[in-house]
Design an enzyme around this catalytic site. Structure first.
Site, PDB file in Angstrom:
ATOM      1  N   LYS A  66      75.390  19.271  64.248  1.00  0.00           N
ATOM      2  CA  LYS A  66      75.052  17.892  63.901  1.00  0.00           C
ATOM      3  C   LYS A  66      75.780  16.933  64.827  1.00  0.00           C
ATOM      4  CE  LYS A  66      74.537  18.902  58.946  1.00  0.00           C
ATOM      5  NZ  LYS A  66      74.933  18.504  57.579  1.00  0.00           N
ATOM      6  N   THR A 121      78.288  13.975  54.893  1.00  0.00           N
ATOM      7  CA  THR A 121      78.763  14.595  56.132  1.00  0.00           C
ATOM      8  C   THR A 121      79.514  13.624  57.036  1.00  0.00           C
ATOM      9  OG1 THR A 121      76.966  16.203  56.078  1.00  0.00           O
ATOM     10  CG2 THR A 121      78.015  15.816  58.212  1.00  0.00           C
ATOM     11  N   ASP A 130      76.083  24.095  55.118  1.00  0.00           N
ATOM     12  CA  ASP A 130      75.440  22.924  54.534  1.00  0.00           C
ATOM     13  C   ASP A 130      73.922  23.099  54.510  1.00  0.00           C
ATOM     14  OD1 ASP A 130      75.723  20.041  53.609  1.00  0.00           O
ATOM     15  OD2 ASP A 130      74.385  19.771  55.318  1.00  0.00           O
ATOM     16  N   ASN A 153      76.291   8.411  55.292  1.00  0.00           N
ATOM     17  CA  ASN A 153      75.494   8.874  56.422  1.00  0.00           C
ATOM     18  C   ASN A 153      74.616   7.749  56.966  1.00  0.00           C
ATOM     19  OD1 ASN A 153      76.490  11.474  56.368  1.00  0.00           O
ATOM     20  ND2 ASN A 153      74.721  12.355  55.314  1.00  0.00           N
TER      21      ASN A 153
END
Length: 547
Positions: A159, A77, A287, A98
């Site tokens: 996020k 991501t 996701d 990440n």
């Protein structure tokens, strides 16, 4: 008095002027809407594209690039979001994964999260200070604000890494989901829009959510699959009141994200000011659903229908406000289904990773073979693939031996390639079509010598790096293979001539394309990507706006 005919030279000027006006590009849009759909693979787009009826159907009337690439190997991501509005690969954004390890970090915990400022302490040791400090390059919003302070740069996501990697450093308002509502940067107060959205979320969480009705075209996907102790494939997203986790892993999360984005547009009058504004919206539910249930069950089918409606609602909202806006939609990475379902569908090589490849057992096995004692852990890594760091206490001879053991992992049936940092440093930056890049090229595009590991381990095709499925985590991404690298890229603006370009392009092409669209001059060397001509007709070439 009779009209006198125009002299031939004047008539020629008028004709030339009219032709020039006809071929001239339209003025820059007042709002750039950059949409990232987390884990929206090109395969998923291809599977559902003819079934979309709302926002994703409209966006297909613009410029469609079905073979966009997140060219790098670390298809996670944070790296993926970091490419979209910077125009450069993770090797230059510095967002190599990440999470990475900094063995020289001045704290006990050496694991660094991509969207944290580890130099800032928190009252809770399990918490962190969210920040874009690790992003080494500017985003489009950063560049526009530097060129014109009247630009507003806004980002929202479920996020923090989605919002911060697209928004960048100079963000006027930025929000992400935390626990049971939206949060923002340390030291900032929630604005009126976020306060109102959190109240709406609280009201929704105060009631049960009934199971969603299954659309007729989803019936074929409605089949129970056993993945370890988890059963997936038949979910309907029902939820008990107060269950914020199930809220997040559902279409409700995207709906709340879009609702907050709409509130921010209204609150700030985005797209109505003297300069072009940027609104980044990262939808995360695809996701979360993909991780929890895989990509081919009833859950993902429901999510695709809901996402289409959510995006359509956002575009309708912008239309109703009379904003001249341009949209780009893409993804941070693709995704892979649960191997248990894939095996039933004729892909027997799909399997879960060998637990022996995890850093702790792997390090202990190597230490035993090499008779290395009292150096623990021998290896640092965030999982059984990607970057591995060697303990700094190793002596040069020991280090060389450990590197040799790791290089020998290429003989493991689940390992496709192993590259050392020394090999990646020497490798040139990849060029040419991303579909032809070697595994070395893909790993090089993710490699930053300041942050990447001593070794990069790439698993073989169809190996899912989850040894044992757990609630919310049955499938994943992160591989160097095209099912994780290929993503759609869609551009739309009212009145543009639509077309489809099947040849491979890259997500790093988005920022230079948008920069040209708004007339922002950026030296070519500052981008890894190239400008894509979004007009199938004459006059709107990439170079005209920035001359």
């Amino acid at each position: 008095m009779p009209l006198r005919p125009l002299p031939l030279f004047a008539l020629g000027l008028l004709i030339a002027s009219a032709a020039s006006a006809q071929n001239a590009p339209p003025p820059p849009p007042k709002l750039i809407v950059a949409i990232a759909v987390d884990q929206f693979s090109a395969d998923l787009f291809a599977e559902y594209r003819n079934r979309y009826a709302y926002g994703l159907k409209r966006l297909q009337q613009g410029a469609v690039f079905p073979a966009g690439y997140q060219g790098h190997a670390a298809t996670e991501t944070c790296p993926g979001h970091s490419t979209i509005l910077t125009g450069v690969h993770p090797a230059r954004t510095g967002i190599v994964a990440n999470n990475w390890f900094d063995l020289g970090a001045k704290r006990e915990k050496k694991l660094i999260y991509c969207a944290e400022d580890e130099t800032q302490a928190t009252a809770d040791s399990k918490d962190y200070v969210a920040s874009a400090v690790h992003l080494l390059v500017p985003t489009l919003g950063d560049r526009l604000k530097a060129a014109n302070s009247a630009t507003r740069n806004v980002a929202v996501s479920a996020k923090d890494r989605g919002a911060l990697m697209m928004g960048g450093h100079a963000i006027d308002q930025v929000y992400w989901w935390k626990s049971a509502g939206f949060a923002t940067l340390a030291g900032r107060q929630l604005g009126p829009s976020a306060v109102a959205e959190n109240a709406a979320v609280a009201a929704a969480l105060a009631t049960d959510r009934a199971a969603l009705d299954l659309p007729a075209d989803c019936a074929r996907a409605d089949r129970a699959i056993q993945a370890g102790s988890q059963t997936v494939g038949t979910g309907r997203f029902e939820r008990a009141k107060g269950d914020a986790t199930r809220f997040r892993i559902s279409p409700e999360m995207d709906a709340a994200t879009a609702d907050l984005a709409e509130k921010l547009v209204a609150e700030m009058d985005l797209g109505q000011g003297p300069a072009t504004d940027v609104l980044s919206v990262s939808f995360s539910a695809t996701d979360y659903v993909g991780h929890a249930f895989g990509t081919e069950g009833a859950e993902m089918c429901l999510q695709m229908h809901a996402l289409d409606k959510t995006i359509g609602g956002l575009l309708d909202f912008l239309d109703a406000r009379g904003i001249d806006y341009a949209v780009v939609l893409t993804a941070d990475h693709g995704g892979f289904d649960v191997p248990e379902r894939l095996a039933q569908q004729g892909l027997p090589q799909a399997a879960r990773v060998d637990p022996a490849l995890a850093p702790e057992p792997l390090g202990k096995a190597i230490a035993a073979r090499l008779k290395i004692e009292r150096i623990e852990p021998l290896l640092y890594a965030d999982g059984p693939f990607g970057d591995f760091w060697l303990n700094r206490a190793l002596k040069p001879k020991q280090r060389k031996a450990v590197l040799g053991e790791l290089k020998a992992l290429v003989t493991h049936p689940q390992v496709a390639a192993v590259f050392t940092a020394e090999e990646l440093v020497k490798a040139p930056a990849p060029a040419g079509s991303p579909e032809t890049w070697t595994l070395l090229d893909r790993a090089r595009a993710s490699f930053n010598p300041r942050r990447s590991g001593d070794v990069v381990v790439l698993l073989d095709r169809a190996i899912v790096p989850i040894p044992k499925p757990a609630p919310g985590y049955t499938a994943t991404h992160g591989s160097p293979w095209d099912y994780d690298r290929r993503v759609p890229m869609l551009f739309w603006r009212k009145g543009m001539t639509g077309f489809e370009q099947p040849s491979p392009v890259e997500t790093v092409d988005i920022a230079p394309t948008l920069a040209a669209l708004v007339g922002l001059a950026v030296p070519e060397a500052e981008f890894d990507g190239r400008c894509l001509d979004l007009d199938a007709g004459p006059g709107n070439t990439c170079g005209e706006r920035t001359r």
